[in-house]
Write a protein that holds these residues in place. Structure first.
Motif, mmCIF file in Angstrom:
data_model
loop_
_atom_site.group_PDB
_atom_site.id
_atom_site.type_symbol
_atom_site.label_atom_id
_atom_site.label_comp_id
_atom_site.label_asym_id
_atom_site.label_seq_id
_atom_site.Cartn_x
_atom_site.Cartn_y
_atom_site.Cartn_z
ATOM 1 N N TRP A 58 0.838 -1.199 0.000
ATOM 2 C CA TRP A 58 0.000 0.000 0.000
ATOM 3 C C TRP A 58 0.870 1.245 0.000
ATOM 4 O O TRP A 58 2.058 1.187 0.288
ATOM 5 N N LYS A 59 0.243 2.378 -0.321
ATOM 6 C CA LYS A 59 0.949 3.661 -0.265
ATOM 7 C C LYS A 59 -0.049 4.801 -0.226
ATOM 8 O O LYS A 59 -1.195 4.654 -0.647
ATOM 9 N N ILE A 60 0.418 5.928 0.280
ATOM 10 C CA ILE A 60 -0.324 7.181 0.255
ATOM 11 C C ILE A 60 0.633 8.224 -0.296
ATOM 12 O O ILE A 60 1.776 8.307 0.154
ATOM 13 N N GLY A 61 0.198 9.026 -1.274
ATOM 14 C CA GLY A 61 1.087 10.036 -1.842
ATOM 15 C C GLY A 61 0.415 10.836 -2.929
ATOM 16 O O GLY A 61 -0.804 10.827 -3.069
ATOM 17 N N ASN A 62 1.221 11.507 -3.735
ATOM 18 C CA ASN A 62 0.659 12.368 -4.775
ATOM 19 C C ASN A 62 0.318 11.613 -6.058
ATOM 20 O O ASN A 62 -0.431 12.119 -6.876
ATOM 21 N N GLN A 63 0.840 10.420 -6.233
ATOM 22 C CA GLN A 63 0.518 9.619 -7.411
ATOM 23 C C GLN A 63 -0.002 8.270 -6.961
ATOM 24 O O GLN A 63 0.369 7.773 -5.914
ATOM 25 N N TRP A 64 -0.851 7.687 -7.780
ATOM 26 C CA TRP A 64 -1.330 6.359 -7.414
ATOM 27 C C TRP A 64 -0.734 5.327 -8.336
ATOM 28 O O TRP A 64 -0.122 5.644 -9.346
ATOM 29 N N TRP A 65 -0.893 4.080 -7.907
ATOM 30 C CA TRP A 65 -0.404 2.968 -8.712
ATOM 31 C C TRP A 65 -1.410 2.663 -9.802
ATOM 32 O O TRP A 65 -2.603 2.632 -9.569
ATOM 33 N N GLU A 66 -0.909 2.420 -10.999
ATOM 34 C CA GLU A 66 -1.795 2.122 -12.117
ATOM 35 C C GLU A 66 -1.851 0.641 -12.437
ATOM 36 O O GLU A 66 -2.855 0.145 -12.899
ATOM 37 N N ASP A 67 -0.754 -0.067 -12.187
ATOM 38 C CA ASP A 67 -0.657 -1.451 -12.623
ATOM 39 C C ASP A 67 0.213 -2.228 -11.633
ATOM 40 O O ASP A 67 1.205 -1.690 -11.151
ATOM 41 N N PRO A 68 -0.136 -3.471 -11.334
ATOM 42 C CA PRO A 68 0.682 -4.255 -10.403
ATOM 43 C C PRO A 68 2.148 -4.383 -10.816
ATOM 44 O O PRO A 68 3.018 -4.551 -9.969
ATOM 45 N N ALA A 69 2.432 -4.269 -12.102
ATOM 46 C CA ALA A 69 3.806 -4.416 -12.573
ATOM 47 C C ALA A 69 4.713 -3.288 -12.079
ATOM 48 O O ALA A 69 5.934 -3.426 -12.107
ATOM 49 N N TYR A 70 4.149 -2.166 -11.624
ATOM 50 C CA TYR A 70 4.945 -1.018 -11.193
ATOM 51 C C TYR A 70 5.043 -0.895 -9.675
ATOM 52 O O TYR A 70 5.556 0.090 -9.171
ATOM 53 N N LYS B 193 1.071 -12.432 3.595
ATOM 54 C CA LYS B 193 2.407 -12.224 3.013
ATOM 55 C C LYS B 193 2.653 -10.756 2.656
ATOM 56 O O LYS B 193 3.488 -10.452 1.810
ATOM 57 N N HIS B 194 1.941 -9.820 3.303
ATOM 58 C CA HIS B 194 2.063 -8.405 2.932
ATOM 59 C C HIS B 194 3.499 -7.908 3.091
ATOM 60 O O HIS B 194 4.288 -8.457 3.856
ATOM 61 N N ILE B 195 3.783 -6.840 2.350
ATOM 62 C CA ILE B 195 5.105 -6.201 2.405
ATOM 63 C C ILE B 195 5.013 -4.998 3.334
ATOM 64 O O ILE B 195 4.081 -4.209 3.256
ATOM 65 N N GLY B 196 6.007 -4.837 4.182
ATOM 66 C CA GLY B 196 6.075 -3.668 5.067
ATOM 67 C C GLY B 196 5.081 -3.748 6.219
ATOM 68 O O GLY B 196 4.512 -4.801 6.516
ATOM 69 N N SER B 197 4.873 -2.601 6.835
ATOM 70 C CA SER B 197 3.954 -2.548 7.963
ATOM 71 C C SER B 197 2.519 -2.478 7.461
ATOM 72 O O SER B 197 2.266 -2.014 6.348
#
Length: 97
Positions: free
Chosen positions: A28-40, A90-94
């Motif tokens: 997961w993430k919070i920021g100014n851009q979002w994820w478009e595709d799992p490959a990125y 199996k999540h990544i990070g916190s």
């Protein structure tokens, strides 16, 4: 001329993104851009090779008009949005909440 950071210009969007594996939060993430595709998105290579067709990305944009609203997205609103999803074992990070 002084350059302003995106977070100092209002209104703007703060975006929450989740990478789901089998419908559960893997990253997961919070920021100014979002994820478009799992490959990125950052994933374990072994997970991506074996399960790439089971990953999906979901995004939520929050429009903010001041510092208080901007901070509230990171501290509360995005966390509440994330709660609609379970966290993958199996999540990544916190965890996001």
């Amino acid at each position: 001329m002084m350059f302003k950071h995106w977070s100092d210009i209002y209104p703007h969007n703060v975006n929450a993104s989740v990478l789901l594996l089998d419908g559960k939060i893997y990253n997961w993430k919070i920021g100014n851009q979002w994820w478009e595709d799992p490959a990125y998105v950052k994933v374990r290579l072994s997970d991506y090779i074996e399960k790439k067709d089971r990953f999906t990305v979901k995004n939520k944009a929050f429009q903010v008009n001041n510092d208080f609203e901007h901070n509230r997205i990171f501290e509360h609103d995005a966390k509440e949005w994330f709660k609609q999803f379970e966290i993958h074992e199996k999540h990544i990070g916190s965890p996001p909440f």
